[in-house]
Scaffold this motif. Structure first.
Motif, mmCIF file in Angstrom:
data_model
loop_
_atom_site.group_PDB
_atom_site.id
_atom_site.type_symbol
_atom_site.label_atom_id
_atom_site.label_comp_id
_atom_site.label_asym_id
_atom_site.label_seq_id
_atom_site.Cartn_x
_atom_site.Cartn_y
_atom_site.Cartn_z
ATOM 1 N N LYS A 31 0.818 -1.236 -0.246
ATOM 2 C CA LYS A 31 -0.009 0.105 -0.072
ATOM 3 C C LYS A 31 0.899 1.323 0.127
ATOM 4 O O LYS A 31 0.442 2.201 -0.741
ATOM 5 N N LYS A 32 1.831 1.260 0.675
ATOM 6 C CA LYS A 32 3.043 2.389 0.671
ATOM 7 C C LYS A 32 3.733 2.402 -0.599
ATOM 8 O O LYS A 32 4.454 3.557 -0.654
ATOM 9 N N GLY A 33 3.593 1.613 -1.420
ATOM 10 C CA GLY A 33 4.501 1.764 -2.579
ATOM 11 C C GLY A 33 5.934 1.095 -2.458
ATOM 12 O O GLY A 33 6.695 1.307 -3.373
ATOM 13 N N LYS A 34 6.216 0.779 -1.341
ATOM 14 C CA LYS A 34 7.778 0.275 -1.151
ATOM 15 C C LYS A 34 8.105 -1.010 -1.709
ATOM 16 O O LYS A 34 9.204 -1.282 -2.108
ATOM 17 N N ALA A 35 7.169 -1.876 -2.000
ATOM 18 C CA ALA A 35 7.227 -3.223 -2.179
ATOM 19 C C ALA A 35 7.512 -3.559 -3.763
ATOM 20 O O ALA A 35 6.630 -2.869 -4.554
#
Length: 112
Positions: A31-35
């Motif tokens: 969801k945070k866009g880190k993956a």
């Protein structure tokens, strides 16, 4: 595919601080866009897999299922029993996904 090679890269990624483990943490990272990629154990519960798989499709993140009959997945990062792993580094994720795509026993999915 050489399983030891994939597990070695995952272990290196973990030591470099470029991944996080745990189903809920992986959901947050997506969801945070880190993956950049999500790796899941083949014996992850169906409802947990469905939740992560849906998020990966929505957020356009690759997801790979790794055969984990002997617990090798957790062993390669030094945390036995883990079922999910979020990779943050693009180069690590690309290399791992490429190796897994060449393996007929692995399944790759997601939006990317």
């Amino acid at each position: 595919m050489n399983c030891k090679q994939v597990y070695s890269i995952i272990g290196l990624c973990m030591r470099a601080g470029q991944c996080r483990v745990g189903t809920e943490i992986c959901c947050e990272e997506i969801k945070k866009g880190k993956a950049k990629a999500i790796l899941v154990s083949s014996n992850l519960a169906k409802n947990a897999f469905d939740k992560i798989n849906t998020l990966c499709k929505v957020y356009n993140v690759k997801i790979a299922i790794i055969e984990d009959s002997q617990g090798e997945f957790g062993e390669c990062v030094g945390r036995y029993g883990i079922k999910t792993l979020s990779i943050h580094d693009q180069k690590f994720s690309t290399r791992i996904i490429d190796l897994l795509e060449n393996d007929i026993n692995s399944q790759i999915g997601g939006g990317a």
